[in-house]
Design a protein around this motif. Structure first.
Motif, PDB file in Angstrom:
ATOM      1  N   LEU A   1       0.817  -1.213   0.000  1.00 14.02           N
ATOM      2  CA  LEU A   1       0.000   0.000   0.000  1.00 14.02           C
ATOM      3  C   LEU A   1       0.850   1.263   0.000  1.00 14.02           C
ATOM      4  O   LEU A   1       0.446   2.287  -0.552  1.00 14.02           O
ATOM      5  N   ALA A   2       2.015   1.195   0.640  1.00 13.87           N
ATOM      6  CA  ALA A   2       2.917   2.341   0.739  1.00 13.87           C
ATOM      7  C   ALA A   2       4.326   1.807   0.924  1.00 13.87           C
ATOM      8  O   ALA A   2       4.513   0.652   1.321  1.00 13.87           O
ATOM      9  N   TYR A   3       5.298   2.653   0.635  1.00 16.97           N
ATOM     10  CA  TYR A   3       6.690   2.229   0.800  1.00 16.97           C
ATOM     11  C   TYR A   3       7.512   3.365   1.373  1.00 16.97           C
ATOM     12  O   TYR A   3       7.191   4.549   1.209  1.00 16.97           O
ATOM     13  N   ALA A   4       8.582   2.999   2.074  1.00 12.11           N
ATOM     14  CA  ALA A   4       9.515   3.953   2.664  1.00 12.11           C
ATOM     15  C   ALA A   4      10.923   3.399   2.471  1.00 12.11           C
ATOM     16  O   ALA A   4      11.227   2.313   2.971  1.00 12.11           O
ATOM     17  N   TYR A   5      11.743   4.128   1.724  1.00 11.44           N
ATOM     18  CA  TYR A   5      13.135   3.747   1.487  1.00 11.44           C
ATOM     19  C   TYR A   5      14.011   4.700   2.294  1.00 11.44           C
ATOM     20  O   TYR A   5      13.776   5.910   2.291  1.00 11.44           O
ATOM     21  N   PHE A   6      15.018   4.166   2.974  1.00 11.02           N
ATOM     22  CA  PHE A   6      15.879   4.970   3.843  1.00 11.02           C
ATOM     23  C   PHE A   6      17.350   4.722   3.556  1.00 11.02           C
ATOM     24  O   PHE A   6      17.764   3.575   3.363  1.00 11.02           O
ATOM     25  N   VAL A   7      18.134   5.801   3.585  1.00  6.95           N
ATOM     26  CA  VAL A   7      19.584   5.686   3.716  1.00  6.95           C
ATOM     27  C   VAL A   7      19.823   5.571   5.216  1.00  6.95           C
ATOM     28  O   VAL A   7      19.228   6.321   5.999  1.00  6.95           O
ATOM     29  N   LYS A   8      20.689   4.648   5.631  1.00  5.07           N
ATOM     30  CA  LYS A   8      20.874   4.395   7.066  1.00  5.07           C
ATOM     31  C   LYS A   8      22.361   4.269   7.384  1.00  5.07           C
ATOM     32  O   LYS A   8      23.076   3.517   6.719  1.00  5.07           O
ATOM     33  N   LEU A   9      22.817   5.026   8.375  1.00  3.49           N
ATOM     34  CA  LEU A   9      24.211   4.984   8.814  1.00  3.49           C
ATOM     35  C   LEU A   9      24.270   4.895  10.329  1.00  3.49           C
ATOM     36  O   LEU A   9      23.252   5.030  11.004  1.00  3.49           O
TER      37      LEU A   9
ATOM     38  N   GLN B   1      26.564   6.410  13.794  1.00  7.88           N
ATOM     39  CA  GLN B   1      27.560   7.307  14.350  1.00  7.88           C
ATOM     40  C   GLN B   1      27.655   6.968  15.827  1.00  7.88           C
ATOM     41  O   GLN B   1      26.646   7.015  16.536  1.00  7.88           O
ATOM     42  N   ASN B   2      28.841   6.613  16.283  1.00 12.82           N
ATOM     43  CA  ASN B   2      29.031   6.183  17.678  1.00 12.82           C
ATOM     44  C   ASN B   2      28.051   5.059  18.032  1.00 12.82           C
ATOM     45  O   ASN B   2      27.441   5.072  19.093  1.00 12.82           O
ATOM     46  N   GLU B   3      27.889   4.124  17.104  1.00 13.05           N
ATOM     47  CA  GLU B   3      27.015   2.954  17.274  1.00 13.05           C
ATOM     48  C   GLU B   3      25.530   3.286  17.327  1.00 13.05           C
ATOM     49  O   GLU B   3      24.705   2.427  17.595  1.00 13.05           O
ATOM     50  N   LYS B   4      25.162   4.545  17.094  1.00 17.19           N
ATOM     51  CA  LYS B   4      23.755   4.928  17.086  1.00 17.19           C
ATOM     52  C   LYS B   4      23.301   5.105  15.636  1.00 17.19           C
ATOM     53  O   LYS B   4      23.830   5.954  14.916  1.00 17.19           O
ATOM     54  N   PRO B   5      22.326   4.314  15.183  1.00 14.08           N
ATOM     55  CA  PRO B   5      21.879   4.448  13.799  1.00 14.08           C
ATOM     56  C   PRO B   5      21.010   5.691  13.592  1.00 14.08           C
ATOM     57  O   PRO B   5      20.285   6.120  14.487  1.00 14.08           O
ATOM     58  N   TYR B   6      21.136   6.273  12.428  1.00 15.79           N
ATOM     59  CA  TYR B   6      20.267   7.374  12.018  1.00 15.79           C
ATOM     60  C   TYR B   6      19.978   7.194  10.538  1.00 15.79           C
ATOM     61  O   TYR B   6      20.662   6.427   9.847  1.00 15.79           O
ATOM     62  N   ALA B   7      18.943   7.863  10.053  1.00 13.09           N
ATOM     63  CA  ALA B   7      18.497   7.574   8.685  1.00 13.09           C
ATOM     64  C   ALA B   7      17.916   8.817   8.022  1.00 13.09           C
ATOM     65  O   ALA B   7      17.573   9.793   8.677  1.00 13.09           O
ATOM     66  N   LEU B   8      17.809   8.718   6.712  1.00 14.24           N
ATOM     67  CA  LEU B   8      17.171   9.736   5.884  1.00 14.24           C
ATOM     68  C   LEU B   8      16.083   9.063   5.064  1.00 14.24           C
ATOM     69  O   LEU B   8      16.347   8.074   4.371  1.00 14.24           O
ATOM     70  N   PHE B   9      14.841   9.576   5.171  1.00 15.68           N
ATOM     71  CA  PHE B   9      13.786   9.132   4.261  1.00 15.68           C
ATOM     72  C   PHE B   9      14.284   9.438   2.855  1.00 15.68           C
ATOM     73  O   PHE B   9      14.537  10.601   2.525  1.00 15.68           O
TER      74      PHE B   9
ATOM     75  N   ARG C   1      12.172   2.968  15.722  1.00 15.05           N
ATOM     76  CA  ARG C   1      12.366   3.271  17.145  1.00 15.05           C
ATOM     77  C   ARG C   1      13.808   3.067  17.593  1.00 15.05           C
ATOM     78  O   ARG C   1      14.235   3.617  18.601  1.00 15.05           O
ATOM     79  N   GLU C   2      14.588   2.279  16.839  1.00 12.27           N
ATOM     80  CA  GLU C   2      16.002   2.062  17.176  1.00 12.27           C
ATOM     81  C   GLU C   2      16.888   3.233  16.742  1.00 12.27           C
ATOM     82  O   GLU C   2      18.050   3.319  17.120  1.00 12.27           O
ATOM     83  N   MET C   3      16.363   4.156  15.959  1.00 11.30           N
ATOM     84  CA  MET C   3      17.161   5.242  15.398  1.00 11.30           C
ATOM     85  C   MET C   3      17.400   6.354  16.412  1.00 11.30           C
ATOM     86  O   MET C   3      16.531   6.659  17.226  1.00 11.30           O
ATOM     87  N   ASP C   4      18.554   6.976  16.306  1.00 15.17           N
ATOM     88  CA  ASP C   4      18.837   8.153  17.110  1.00 15.17           C
ATOM     89  C   ASP C   4      18.060   9.343  16.560  1.00 15.17           C
ATOM     90  O   ASP C   4      17.504  10.137  17.308  1.00 15.17           O
ATOM     91  N   CYS C   5      18.011   9.468  15.244  1.00 15.11           N
ATOM     92  CA  CYS C   5      17.164  10.468  14.604  1.00 15.11           C
ATOM     93  C   CYS C   5      16.922  10.051  13.162  1.00 15.11           C
ATOM     94  O   CYS C   5      17.658   9.234  12.609  1.00 15.11           O
ATOM     95  N   VAL C   6      15.863  10.579  12.587  1.00 18.11           N
ATOM     96  CA  VAL C   6      15.520  10.329  11.194  1.00 18.11           C
ATOM     97  C   VAL C   6      15.308  11.687  10.530  1.00 18.11           C
ATOM     98  O   VAL C   6      14.591  12.527  11.067  1.00 18.11           O
ATOM     99  N   LEU C   7      15.951  11.892   9.395  1.00 19.30           N
ATOM    100  CA  LEU C   7      15.812  13.138   8.656  1.00 19.30           C
ATOM    101  C   LEU C   7      14.916  12.920   7.444  1.00 19.30           C
ATOM    102  O   LEU C   7      14.801  11.804   6.936  1.00 19.30           O
TER     103      LEU C   7
ATOM    104  N   VAL D   1      22.399  18.131  12.447  1.00 17.10           N
ATOM    105  CA  VAL D   1      21.544  17.815  11.299  1.00 17.10           C
ATOM    106  C   VAL D   1      22.348  17.962  10.019  1.00 17.10           C
ATOM    107  O   VAL D   1      22.331  17.076   9.142  1.00 17.10           O
ATOM    108  N   ARG D   2      23.079  19.061   9.879  1.00 17.77           N
ATOM    109  CA  ARG D   2      23.890  19.283   8.674  1.00 17.77           C
ATOM    110  C   ARG D   2      24.918  18.170   8.500  1.00 17.77           C
ATOM    111  O   ARG D   2      25.112  17.649   7.396  1.00 17.77           O
ATOM    112  N   GLN D   3      25.598  17.795   9.596  1.00 13.19           N
ATOM    113  CA  GLN D   3      26.630  16.754   9.521  1.00 13.19           C
ATOM    114  C   GLN D   3      26.035  15.400   9.145  1.00 13.19           C
ATOM    115  O   GLN D   3      26.563  14.687   8.279  1.00 13.19           O
ATOM    116  N   LYS D   4      24.935  15.034   9.791  1.00 11.00           N
ATOM    117  CA  LYS D   4      24.309  13.740   9.510  1.00 11.00           C
ATOM    118  C   LYS D   4      23.756  13.704   8.085  1.00 11.00           C
ATOM    119  O   LYS D   4      23.910  12.710   7.369  1.00 11.00           O
TER     120      LYS D   4
END
Length: 198
Positions: free
Chosen positions: A58-66, A68-76, A104-110, A170-173
């Protein structure tokens, strides 16, 4: 109401969505080559989820995921609801299910959203403002960071899940996420990140 589960998409599903839907759901200048996404997938720097109802996506979400200091973060990277079921609440419910589930495991999502201030027509500005309002209603926050990527102008939003992130973080991530996707020369030539007041 369209019931669904959030599932990690397989490579054949990812390829099919890319060919059949991403090319219809996004402007041509925002579509990166499939081979680039597949390389990021192979490196573990890309992940794709679907809102799946009886094998129908019905819907999809693709993320780039990295990490930093063992904390994952992502970009829609890509997020869309199937065209024939839009405006029925699936998009909001999918974001909420992603937040309660795999994000929920992400430190932040952009997230990038087309900058309403850069629209060429009043109709385009209205469409961009509706899209921005949708994401703000669903828990994302404006970071006051903007970017121009391959000529497309974006406001950068964040979904604060772990620690609060400053504009500089935010800029760095955001830069790190694009460096993971693009060759260095393309990053230098096509990605520009700045604060709203610059």
């Amino acid at each position: 109401m369209d019931a669904f589960t959030v599932e990690t998409l397989s490579l054949p599903q990812i390829r099919a969505i890319y060919r059949e839907r991403i090319t219809q759901d996004f402007p041509q200048d925002e579509i990166r080559p499939l081979a680039m996404l597949e390389k990021a997938l192979a490196r573990g720097e890309y992940v794709c989820y679907g809102a799946v109802s009886e094998k129908d996506i019905l819907a999809y979400a693709y993320f780039v995921k990295l990490k930093q200091n063992e904390k994952p973060y992502a970009l829609f990277d890509y997020y869309a609801v199937r065209q024939d079921i839009r405006d029925r609440g699936v998009g909001s419910r999918f974001i909420q299910a992603l937040i309660a589930g795999p994000l929920r495991e992400m430190d932040c999502v952009l997230l990038e959203v087309d900058d309403p201030g850069c629209a060429q027509t009043p109709e385009e500005a209205e469409k961009r403002n509706r899209r921005l309002a949708f994401y703000l209603r669903n828990g994302l926050r404006d970071t006051d960071v903007k970017a121009t990527v391959f000529g497309a102008q974006f406001k950068i939003l964040t979904l604060p899940l772990g620690s609060a992130v400053s504009r500089e973080e935010v800029r760095q991530k955001y830069a790190a996420l694009y460096r993971a996707l693009l060759p260095p020369v393309l990053f230098q030539e096509k990605v520009f990140i700045y604060n709203d007041d610059e």
